[in-house]
Design an enzyme around this catalytic site. Sequence first.
Site: not given
Ligand code: ACO
Length: 320
Positions: A244, A110, A274
């Site tokens: 980003h 990214c 993204n």
């Molecule tokens: N829909 C519903 N529930 C979901 C989903 C979904 N799409 N995805 C995860 N959950 C659930 C999980 O299973 C978890 O359930 P549990 O509590 O029963 O175990 C709950 O939601 C919370 O999951 P977390 O992983 O703690 O959710 P979080 O708030 O951290 O969000 C996310 C996850 C969106 C991935 C976040 O951490 C994030 O955006 N991180 C950064 C990602 C990023 O910036 N990527 C860019 C770089 S990629 C690259 O460079 C190629």
Amino acid sequence: MNFEVIGTGHYAPENVVTNDDLAKFLDTSDEWISTRVGVKERRICTTETTADLAYQAAMNAITMADISPQELDLILCATISADDVSPSLACTLQKRIGADCPAMDINAACSGFIYMLETAAGFFERGTVKKALVIGAERMSRLLNWNDRSTCVIFGDGAGAMVLSTGNSYLSSKVFAKGNTDVIRIPQMHGMSPFYKNEAEEPYLLMNGQETFKFAVNAMTKDVQEVVEKAGLQEEDIAFVVPHQANLRIIDSAKRKLSIAPERFCSNIERYGNTSAASIPILVDELNRDGKLKDKDKVVLCSFGGGLSSAACVLEWKVR
Ligand code: ACO
């Protein structure tokens, strides 16, 4: 002497996929995706290749720059989803637009687009290039496990481009990497060597979302502060921050840590998701075409992602 931006362009596939569309085959909801990530819809390729996206974005930027492709001295593509391992996306594009100049790809995930601006700045400073085309183009949809709700809801496909010409707009920059294979990884195709003994892995994106989140907020905050200071500016001098577009909550957290007015942080993740290396040039093109960027505006670009990598720069915008 480095460069100024004389044209911008972007392109995204026509197929719009909403959160409700994803909820038809995944255990997810519009409410979860909107509040945790900030995405409402994304564009996903049906027949378009990464080169198709890059071509349209490039031609839009070249048309705005009012140059012919033959005037280009360099083509740089930032991508992790080129159609072919070889030729590079940049070479495929060079042929399609009818340019006659060196062309190459860089993979910094990214952060790739800013890594490419940094690379272009070196060519301009050595005086070997007078016009360059820099593109971020991604078909992220082909790198995703569409059964993994924690990753596939975040990403989208698209391309953004800039045409650069000799100038003094690139005021400061930082490119950073902290090698790590545990936080974000996309395994390559395993191959069919009868001699290779390691187990095959699925070639889809693996991400520890929370570790990525922490790295992203820290990198964005630190990198923005550093490039603003290196440019001899104060945070209040910044007209726009173009981050980003990974997650709206990452942008909001960084906003709270910086003393730049919150309304100066730009975003379009709601409509595109993204798009990895394409997200910054897509957003810059939208701001440019909406007439939001004024002459001499100081614009900060900042990114983070796989690698782990991060990058930021300050551009002084030039209205032509
Ligand atoms: N829909 C519903 N529930 C979901 C989903 C979904 N799409 N995805 C995860 N959950 C659930 C999980 O299973 C978890 O359930 P549990 O509590 O029963 O175990 C709950 O939601 C919370 O999951 P977390 O992983 O703690 O959710 P979080 O708030 O951290 O969000 C996310 C996850 C969106 C991935 C976040 O951490 C994030 O955006 N991180 C950064 C990602 C990023 O910036 N990527 C860019 C770089 S990629 C690259 O460079 C190629």
